[in-house]
Write a protein that holds these residues in place. Structure first.
Motif, mmCIF file in Angstrom:
data_model
loop_
_atom_site.group_PDB
_atom_site.id
_atom_site.type_symbol
_atom_site.label_atom_id
_atom_site.label_comp_id
_atom_site.label_asym_id
_atom_site.label_seq_id
_atom_site.Cartn_x
_atom_site.Cartn_y
_atom_site.Cartn_z
ATOM 1 N N GLY A 11 0.810 -1.195 0.000
ATOM 2 C CA GLY A 11 0.000 0.000 0.000
ATOM 3 C C GLY A 11 0.853 1.258 0.000
ATOM 4 N N TRP A 12 0.203 2.398 0.289
ATOM 5 C CA TRP A 12 0.907 3.668 0.331
ATOM 6 C C TRP A 12 2.007 3.654 1.395
ATOM 7 C CZ3 TRP A 12 0.621 8.205 -2.462
ATOM 8 C CH2 TRP A 12 1.267 9.307 -1.912
ATOM 9 N N THR A 13 1.719 3.027 2.535
ATOM 10 C CA THR A 13 2.666 2.985 3.647
ATOM 11 C C THR A 13 3.536 1.747 3.539
ATOM 12 O OG1 THR A 13 1.010 4.081 5.029
ATOM 13 C CG2 THR A 13 2.864 3.046 6.157
ATOM 14 N N TYR A 14 4.807 1.911 3.838
ATOM 15 C CA TYR A 14 5.724 0.777 3.811
ATOM 16 C C TYR A 14 5.281 -0.292 4.809
ATOM 17 C CZ TYR A 14 8.943 3.956 1.376
ATOM 18 O OH TYR A 14 9.522 4.834 0.485
ATOM 19 N N ASN A 15 5.504 -1.537 4.416
ATOM 20 C CA ASN A 15 5.264 -2.716 5.274
ATOM 21 C C ASN A 15 3.795 -2.891 5.638
ATOM 22 O OD1 ASN A 15 8.152 -3.169 5.450
ATOM 23 N ND2 ASN A 15 8.215 -1.513 6.971
ATOM 24 N N THR A 16 2.885 -2.385 4.817
ATOM 25 C CA THR A 16 1.447 -2.574 5.049
ATOM 26 C C THR A 16 0.809 -3.188 3.814
ATOM 27 O OG1 THR A 16 0.913 -0.344 4.252
ATOM 28 C CG2 THR A 16 1.312 -0.601 6.614
ATOM 29 N N ASP A 17 -0.395 -3.701 4.011
ATOM 30 C CA ASP A 17 -1.144 -4.256 2.891
ATOM 31 C C ASP A 17 -1.677 -3.125 2.018
ATOM 32 O OD1 ASP A 17 -0.715 -6.788 3.917
ATOM 33 O OD2 ASP A 17 -2.555 -6.729 5.137
ATOM 34 N N ALA A 18 -2.005 -3.477 0.797
ATOM 35 C CA ALA A 18 -2.496 -2.476 -0.152
ATOM 36 C C ALA A 18 -3.819 -1.879 0.276
ATOM 37 C CB ALA A 18 -2.624 -3.109 -1.544
ATOM 38 N N ASP A 19 -4.594 -2.619 1.063
ATOM 39 C CA ASP A 19 -5.917 -2.128 1.457
ATOM 40 C C ASP A 19 -5.921 -1.423 2.815
ATOM 41 O OD1 ASP A 19 -5.356 -4.380 2.893
ATOM 42 O OD2 ASP A 19 -7.328 -5.318 2.637
#
Length: 358
Positions: free
Chosen positions: A2-10
């Motif tokens: 996703g937009w934030t590093y180390n997070t899921d796209a949703d």
């Protein structure tokens, strides 16, 4: 990803919105800084201390915007704390620490530029020294704000590494008190020239415009009230997103409000050209930008040994232009050479009519 590093796209986040606001406002404030610099350096040829201050202020605001944008990639803007990756916390906190000096410098910078610009048209006396006192007080407050902010924890590294043993001041009371005092200085900086302008002998319409432009800066006070409310809700790292977003709005809007009054010579020039189709006899045969600067700059008569006059861009002749002689020997009908200046504590208007014939 996703937009934030180390997070899921949703993973829900407003990081892209914070980024968009930061970029848009930083570009807008840059445009006003460039226009101000052009007016002061090339039209009026009277660039001063306040002009250099506002340039450095924009650099600080731009630095804060860059740090904010990078911070959104490390978790700023995430809606749910459960989505915040623990491995992002270290970099998130370092960026939070780096951004503070940029923010404090930028909110001090636009107030310093505004206050020092007042010294151009406030006659020396009690009110002039009051303005200097406000400048010194504002500097001391923001310096204290910066020093405490950089040393909230002992050792300092505990501000971004919670594993280091030490102690920290409670953040919410500190930020609330600092935001409240910042709001007080914002109000003082915006309202300080009102008594001088209200007593000045300039046209009512122009006076209303000038007071309106300075009064518009009080909107920054509204932003401070909003920031105070966001400070009270700080419980975890992601709660700082609204605070940082409004901080970005505040410092860029402060720069814009500070620059707008200095653009009057440029606005009037293009307004006259649009009315005359770009071939006005007032500008034909004259040298732009020198002639425009001499016609639209407010003049301040200096007292004492100096007999020169200092051009002022903050307040300009909004009604009259001038014709320096005729154009190729033709009579200058209705022309007037209008100059406003401050003398003995008031603003007067001197009109010189030049008539020539073949």
């Amino acid at each position: 990803m996703g937009w934030t590093y180390n997070t899921d796209a949703d993973a829900p986040t407003i990081g892209h919105q914070i980024t968009g606001v930061a970029i848009a406002l930083t570009i807008l404030s840059l445009i006003t800084v460039c226009l101000r610099t052009y007016v002061r350096a090339f039209i009026l040829k009277a660039i001063g201390f306040d002009d250099w201050v506002i340039i450095l202020t924009w650099v600080a605001a731009a630095g804060f915007a860059v740090v904010t944008i990078v911070q959104t990639k490390w978790g700023l803007g995430l809606v749910d704390m459960e989505d915040f990756p623990s491995q992002n916390l270290h970099n998130f906190n370092i960026l939070q620490y780096i951004g503070a000096p940029f923010y404090i410098s930028s909110i001090f910078g636009f107030k310093l530029a505004l206050l020092t610009s007042y010294l151009r048209f406030i006659p020396k006396g009690g009110y002039w020294y009051t303005t200097v006192g406000v400048i010194i007080s504002c500097f001391m407050f923001h310096l204290s704000f910066l020093l405490v902010q950089l040393n909230l924890c002992q050792p300092v590294a505990r501000q971004w590494d919670y594993s280091i043993p030490g102690t920290c001041l409670k953040g919410v009371p500190f930020y609330t008190s600092m935001a409240s005092l910042t709001m007080v200085f914002d109000i003082i900086a915006m309202l300080l020239p009102f008594p001088v302008l209200l007593k000045s002998q300039i046209q009512t319409r122009k006076k209303v415009v000038l007071l309106g432009m300075f009064g518009f800066g009080l909107f920054i006070t509204v932003i401070q009230i909003i920031r105070i409310q966001t400070v009270k809700r700080l419980e975890n790292p992601i709660d700082s997103a609204p605070l940082i977003l409004w901080s970005t709005v505040e410092n860029n809007l402060g720069i814009i409000v500070t620059n707008v009054p200095t653009l009057a010579p440029l606005i009037k020039y293009f307004n006259e050209r649009s009315r005359s189709g770009g071939t006005s006899s007032r500008t034909r045969g004259t040298g732009y930008p020198n002639e425009i600067g001499s016609r639209y700059a407010l003049q301040t008569w200096r007292t004492g040994k100096s007999k020169g006059r200092e051009k002022l861009d903050s307040m300009t002749d909004m009604d009259g232009g001038s014709v320096e002689g005729g154009v190729e020997g033709h009579a200058s009908k209705g022309a007037n050479n209008s100059t406003e200046f401050i003398l003995d504590g008031c603003i007067n208007k001197k009109t010189e009519v030049i008539i020539s014939r073949e």
